[in-house]
Motif scaffolding. Structure first.
Motif, PDB file in Angstrom:
ATOM      1  N   LYS A 139      40.438  43.129  48.279  1.00 45.91           N
ATOM      2  CA  LYS A 139      41.524  42.162  48.437  1.00 45.91           C
ATOM      3  C   LYS A 139      42.901  42.796  48.247  1.00 45.91           C
ATOM      4  O   LYS A 139      43.919  42.146  48.481  1.00 45.91           O
ATOM      5  N   ARG A 140      42.953  44.068  47.838  1.00 47.75           N
ATOM      6  CA  ARG A 140      44.228  44.706  47.527  1.00 47.75           C
ATOM      7  C   ARG A 140      44.504  45.955  48.352  1.00 47.75           C
ATOM      8  O   ARG A 140      45.624  46.473  48.310  1.00 47.75           O
ATOM      9  N   HIS A 149      51.829  40.807  47.041  1.00 41.75           N
ATOM     10  CA  HIS A 149      51.730  40.772  45.577  1.00 41.75           C
ATOM     11  C   HIS A 149      50.396  41.334  45.098  1.00 41.75           C
ATOM     12  O   HIS A 149      50.295  41.882  43.996  1.00 41.75           O
ATOM     13  N   ARG A 150      49.355  41.219  45.941  1.00 45.00           N
ATOM     14  CA  ARG A 150      48.071  41.818  45.559  1.00 45.00           C
ATOM     15  C   ARG A 150      48.103  43.326  45.720  1.00 45.00           C
ATOM     16  O   ARG A 150      47.580  44.061  44.890  1.00 45.00           O
ATOM     17  N   ARG A 151      48.704  43.794  46.795  1.00 40.59           N
ATOM     18  CA  ARG A 151      48.850  45.237  46.991  1.00 40.59           C
ATOM     19  C   ARG A 151      49.625  45.841  45.832  1.00 40.59           C
ATOM     20  O   ARG A 151      49.313  46.945  45.368  1.00 40.59           O
ATOM     21  N   ALA A 170      41.796  53.444  39.189  1.00 41.39           N
ATOM     22  CA  ALA A 170      42.013  52.253  38.365  1.00 41.39           C
ATOM     23  C   ALA A 170      43.348  51.640  38.730  1.00 41.39           C
ATOM     24  O   ALA A 170      44.224  52.288  39.308  1.00 41.39           O
ATOM     25  N   ALA A 171      43.497  50.379  38.383  1.00 47.38           N
ATOM     26  CA  ALA A 171      44.760  49.671  38.558  1.00 47.38           C
ATOM     27  C   ALA A 171      45.512  49.681  37.230  1.00 47.38           C
ATOM     28  O   ALA A 171      44.898  49.803  36.162  1.00 47.38           O
TER      29      ALA A 171
END
Length: 226
Positions: A139-140, A149-151, A170-171
């Motif tokens: 989704k990103r 905003h997800r990216r 990781a994010a």
């Protein structure tokens, strides 16, 4: 101190905490699915009539399936830890990614694109070969329907590893001070010697480091050095 200044990602305390949380969720999931299968079976047998068998049966079979799938998460979590113990974090901005097949890649799936450490002008894709727990990432990653905003939630991308072999991505969490959503990426040949090798110019030190990080066949990604 920046996470990228540690000699290995594992030396960074928030990283160890993130991995521990990952393992706790694995354990809780295993307990949950272990209880779900006999629990649903017991409810079906004791508290319902035969007319409800076909209602409960899909849930029972699914819980049994998830029980065995959950078991596979544990060895991959320990492989992830080995990577984190060997490589430091890099905080990368603007990493190219996609949801369709990467041109020329042997595996089909969503991907990140990294620079070859030995030859910066060369680009190396790392495909999400294992699709378990990849929906959040899907989704990103860059795509026609990806929301901005997800990216932004994976900027900068935390990266520990070598794209020629294997890596943990990781994010950012806690305002960029900690990682979250740890995910292991790898080139198929490092775990499957039957896969076609790549010419990415890894030297013996690179290969040995990848082996310490858990790669079973790191030499298969460096056989045809220029």
């Amino acid at each position: 101190m920046s996470p990228s200044n540690y000699s290995s990602a594992w030396d960074h305390e928030p990283t160890r905490a993130a991995w521990t949380k990952h393992m706790v969720m694995n354990i809780l999931g295993q307990i949950g699915w272990t209880v779900a299968y006999p629990g649903l079976f017991y409810v079906m047998v004791v508290f319902t009539s035969q007319a409800f068998v076909f209602v409960f049966l899909p849930f029972i079979l699914y819980s049994l399936y998830r029980f065995f799938v959950q078991l596979t998460y544990f060895p991959w979590a320990f492989r992830m830890r080995r990577v984190l113990q060997e490589y430091p974090w890099q905080l990368l901005k603007g990493v190219p990614s996609g949801l369709g097949k990467y041109p020329g890649a042997s595996d089909d799936g969503m991907w990140f694109e990294f620079r070859n450490p030995a030859r910066f002008e060369e680009k190396i894709p790392m495909v999400f070969i294992k699709h378990q727990r990849s929906y959040w990432w899907m989704k990103r990653l860059e795509g026609p329907r990806t929301k901005a905003h997800r990216r932004a939630q994976i900027e900068p991308l935390w990266f520990a590893g070598d794209p020629r072999f294997l890596a943990v991505v990781a994010a950012p969490a806690r305002g960029g001070e900690a990682p979250k959503r740890l995910h292991l990426l790898y080139q198929r040949p490092v775990f499957d010697h039957r896969s076609a090798s790549e010419a990415w110019e890894a030297n013996s030190a690179d290969t040995e480091r990848a082996r310490r990080a858990g790669a079973k066949h790191p030499e298969t990604t460096s056989q045809r050095s220029a």
